[in-house]
Scaffold this motif. Sequence first.
Motif, PDB file in Angstrom:
ATOM      1  N   ALA A  29      47.846  30.886  48.712  1.00  8.14           N
ATOM      2  CA  ALA A  29      46.706  31.286  47.888  1.00  8.14           C
ATOM      3  C   ALA A  29      45.445  31.395  48.730  1.00  8.14           C
ATOM      4  CB  ALA A  29      46.496  30.280  46.762  1.00  8.14           C
ATOM      5  N   GLN A  30      44.618  32.357  48.385  1.00  9.51           N
ATOM      6  CA  GLN A  30      43.391  32.590  49.129  1.00  9.51           C
ATOM      7  C   GLN A  30      42.182  32.471  48.199  1.00  9.51           C
ATOM      8  OE1 GLN A  30      43.219  33.132  52.473  1.00  9.51           O
ATOM      9  NE2 GLN A  30      45.431  32.807  52.532  1.00  9.51           N
ATOM     10  N   SER A  31      41.087  31.976  48.751  1.00  6.16           N
ATOM     11  CA  SER A  31      39.830  31.995  48.002  1.00  6.16           C
ATOM     12  C   SER A  31      39.309  33.435  47.973  1.00  6.16           C
ATOM     13  CB  SER A  31      38.810  31.077  48.669  1.00  6.16           C
ATOM     14  OG  SER A  31      38.523  31.530  49.984  1.00  6.16           O
ATOM     15  N   ARG A  32      38.265  33.657  47.152  1.00  5.04           N
ATOM     16  CA  ARG A  32      37.760  35.027  47.003  1.00  5.04           C
ATOM     17  C   ARG A  32      36.266  34.995  46.709  1.00  5.04           C
ATOM     18  NH1 ARG A  32      40.245  37.885  42.039  1.00  5.04           N
ATOM     19  NH2 ARG A  32      38.264  37.481  40.961  1.00  5.04           N
ATOM     20  N   ILE A  33      35.561  35.999  47.197  1.00  4.58           N
ATOM     21  CA  ILE A  33      34.157  36.182  46.837  1.00  4.58           C
ATOM     22  C   ILE A  33      34.025  37.472  46.040  1.00  4.58           C
ATOM     23  CG2 ILE A  33      31.807  36.558  47.663  1.00  4.58           C
ATOM     24  CD1 ILE A  33      32.446  34.904  50.104  1.00  4.58           C
ATOM     25  N   ASP A  34      33.437  37.367  44.848  1.00  7.05           N
ATOM     26  CA  ASP A  34      33.116  38.546  44.058  1.00  7.05           C
ATOM     27  C   ASP A  34      31.643  38.880  44.278  1.00  7.05           C
ATOM     28  OD1 ASP A  34      35.672  38.534  43.098  1.00  7.05           O
ATOM     29  OD2 ASP A  34      35.155  37.827  41.079  1.00  7.05           O
ATOM     30  N   TYR A  35      31.357  40.159  44.503  1.00  9.93           N
ATOM     31  CA  TYR A  35      29.995  40.595  44.794  1.00  9.93           C
ATOM     32  C   TYR A  35      29.407  41.304  43.573  1.00  9.93           C
ATOM     33  CZ  TYR A  35      31.466  39.583  49.547  1.00  9.93           C
ATOM     34  OH  TYR A  35      31.940  38.948  50.665  1.00  9.93           O
ATOM     35  N   LEU A  36      28.393  40.703  43.006  1.00 17.48           N
ATOM     36  CA  LEU A  36      27.685  41.298  41.869  1.00 17.48           C
ATOM     37  C   LEU A  36      26.371  41.854  42.407  1.00 17.48           C
ATOM     38  CD1 LEU A  36      28.238  38.335  39.352  1.00 17.48           C
ATOM     39  CD2 LEU A  36      29.799  40.233  39.878  1.00 17.48           C
ATOM     40  N   ASN A  37      26.434  43.047  42.917  1.00 16.11           N
ATOM     41  CA  ASN A  37      25.276  43.619  43.602  1.00 16.11           C
ATOM     42  C   ASN A  37      24.228  44.124  42.621  1.00 16.11           C
ATOM     43  OD1 ASN A  37      26.392  43.123  46.129  1.00 16.11           O
ATOM     44  ND2 ASN A  37      27.510  45.063  46.130  1.00 16.11           N
ATOM     45  N   ALA A  38      22.963  43.929  42.981  1.00 18.29           N
ATOM     46  CA  ALA A  38      21.829  44.387  42.173  1.00 18.29           C
ATOM     47  C   ALA A  38      21.976  43.948  40.717  1.00 18.29           C
ATOM     48  CB  ALA A  38      21.685  45.901  42.269  1.00 18.29           C
ATOM     49  N   PHE A  39      22.258  42.677  40.536  1.00 21.05           N
ATOM     50  CA  PHE A  39      22.408  42.111  39.193  1.00 21.05           C
ATOM     51  C   PHE A  39      21.068  42.261  38.466  1.00 21.05           C
ATOM     52  CE2 PHE A  39      22.953  39.055  35.855  1.00 21.05           C
ATOM     53  CZ  PHE A  39      24.322  38.917  35.667  1.00 21.05           C
ATOM     54  N   SER A  40      21.082  42.928  37.334  1.00 23.08           N
ATOM     55  CA  SER A  40      19.828  43.258  36.654  1.00 23.08           C
ATOM     56  C   SER A  40      19.406  42.141  35.707  1.00 23.08           C
ATOM     57  CB  SER A  40      19.965  44.571  35.885  1.00 23.08           C
ATOM     58  OG  SER A  40      20.946  44.445  34.881  1.00 23.08           O
ATOM     59  N   SER A  41      18.128  42.132  35.376  1.00 21.74           N
ATOM     60  CA  SER A  41      17.558  41.089  34.539  1.00 21.74           C
ATOM     61  C   SER A  41      16.362  41.628  33.764  1.00 21.74           C
ATOM     62  CB  SER A  41      17.110  39.907  35.417  1.00 21.74           C
ATOM     63  OG  SER A  41      16.305  39.001  34.690  1.00 21.74           O
ATOM     64  N   ARG A  42      16.106  41.041  32.613  1.00 21.02           N
ATOM     65  CA  ARG A  42      14.892  41.355  31.858  1.00 21.02           C
ATOM     66  C   ARG A  42      13.692  40.586  32.395  1.00 21.02           C
ATOM     67  NH1 ARG A  42      16.553  39.359  26.171  1.00 21.02           N
ATOM     68  NH2 ARG A  42      17.690  37.893  27.520  1.00 21.02           N
ATOM     69  N   TYR A  43      13.953  39.577  33.223  1.00 17.57           N
ATOM     70  CA  TYR A  43      12.893  38.649  33.619  1.00 17.57           C
ATOM     71  C   TYR A  43      12.438  38.794  35.074  1.00 17.57           C
ATOM     72  CZ  TYR A  43      14.448  36.427  29.305  1.00 17.57           C
ATOM     73  OH  TYR A  43      14.794  36.184  28.002  1.00 17.57           O
ATOM     74  N   VAL A  44      13.346  39.144  35.954  1.00 15.13           N
ATOM     75  CA  VAL A  44      13.020  39.216  37.380  1.00 15.13           C
ATOM     76  C   VAL A  44      13.600  40.500  37.961  1.00 15.13           C
ATOM     77  CG1 VAL A  44      12.872  36.718  37.723  1.00 15.13           C
ATOM     78  CG2 VAL A  44      15.092  37.858  37.924  1.00 15.13           C
ATOM     79  N   ILE A  45      13.183  40.819  39.183  1.00 12.41           N
ATOM     80  CA  ILE A  45      13.710  42.024  39.821  1.00 12.41           C
ATOM     81  C   ILE A  45      15.193  41.826  40.155  1.00 12.41           C
ATOM     82  CG2 ILE A  45      11.461  42.698  40.734  1.00 12.41           C
ATOM     83  CD1 ILE A  45      12.316  41.607  43.443  1.00 12.41           C
ATOM     84  N   PRO A  46      15.977  42.905  40.236  1.00 12.96           N
ATOM     85  CA  PRO A  46      17.410  42.774  40.530  1.00 12.96           C
ATOM     86  C   PRO A  46      17.641  42.092  41.878  1.00 12.96           C
ATOM     87  CG  PRO A  46      16.881  44.989  39.780  1.00 12.96           C
ATOM     88  CD  PRO A  46      15.572  44.302  40.043  1.00 12.96           C
ATOM     89  N   ARG A  47      18.764  41.438  41.968  1.00 15.95           N
ATOM     90  CA  ARG A  47      19.159  40.795  43.234  1.00 15.95           C
ATOM     91  C   ARG A  47      20.680  40.685  43.279  1.00 15.95           C
ATOM     92  NH1 ARG A  47      15.821  36.458  42.541  1.00 15.95           N
ATOM     93  NH2 ARG A  47      14.740  38.076  41.395  1.00 15.95           N
ATOM     94  N   ASN A  48      21.212  40.550  44.488  1.00 12.74           N
ATOM     95  CA  ASN A  48      22.643  40.360  44.655  1.00 12.74           C
ATOM     96  C   ASN A  48      23.030  38.934  44.270  1.00 12.74           C
ATOM     97  OD1 ASN A  48      22.728  42.945  45.655  1.00 12.74           O
ATOM     98  ND2 ASN A  48      22.903  42.333  47.805  1.00 12.74           N
TER      99      ASN A  48
END
Length: 311
Positions: A29-48
């Motif tokens: 079994a391997q670990s994994r990283i999921d990338y949520l790029n430019a995650f949007s928000s009503r409160y702050v500017i987008p970020r990864n």
Amino acid sequence: MKIMLNLLISLLFLNGCATPSLHSNATAAQSRIDYLNAFSSRYVIPRNVEVWLPRQYFLTPNTALPVLYMHDGQNLFSLHSANFGVAWEVDDIAQRLMDEGKIQPAIIVGIWSTAQRRMEYFPERAAQYFSEQDGAVLDQLKQHLGAGKNTEYLADDYLRFIVSELKPYIDRHYRSLPERTNTLIAGSSMGGLISIYALAEYPEVFGSAAGVSTHWPLFLNNDHPGPAASFRQYLQVQLPRASTHRIYFDYGTATLDQYYEIHQQQVDALMVEKGYVQGRDWVTKKFPGAEHNEQAWQARIDVILEFLLKP
């Protein structure tokens, strides 16, 4: 004869494809990283946002895991995204500790910082305790930051983003344990400030917090102790009393960290007043010679994780 040979080949094939043991699964079994790029928000500017899943997440598909939220996420897993070319290597170190049974398996969420980092990590409500002189000093510093730098306090909006947008997303899309005792938050320098502020503002959401090399002078230096004293006043009122939360602090003695001990000692006294017991639900650790950088934090991330994710 041909039939017997085919039967023998089939038996050998089936035997070779037998269900592997749990030990074999753990190895594969391997670990994994999921990338949520430019995650949007009503409160702050987008970020990864990066979501690290340990191999135990895949080995036990019916089990939910605690979640550790960490700031400056670009510095956690990969040297290619790290601001200074050195990552904390949280994924590798956490996986080793989990495999050795030294910490609970957990999901780790790395929230990237932005150009608005200073104001997003500045404990906003501490400003209500500022003296007139403190306010003037901070206004002057904001001007010094120059054009293009946001000069408004943004920490409350940043925490709203985490609590009302990011955490619900993680809880919907991953097998997480959503309750307070299994929701943790950590960061270094000003990331330490916002982590402690998060627990104080949302004690019903975060059960544990870690302030690593916490920048108690609030992006000033020890020539201006007023804002640091104001944050302690805020914590005196807002920090939850002991019994339901766990808090980790540490500091080094070199470079920027050399200014922290005097502040940390006063915070430690406040912790005692609040009923926290050193070694039980709170620790403060001093690392002689440690500097204020990713190399130093990488060197002690195992200590931090062993407190936050104690089995």
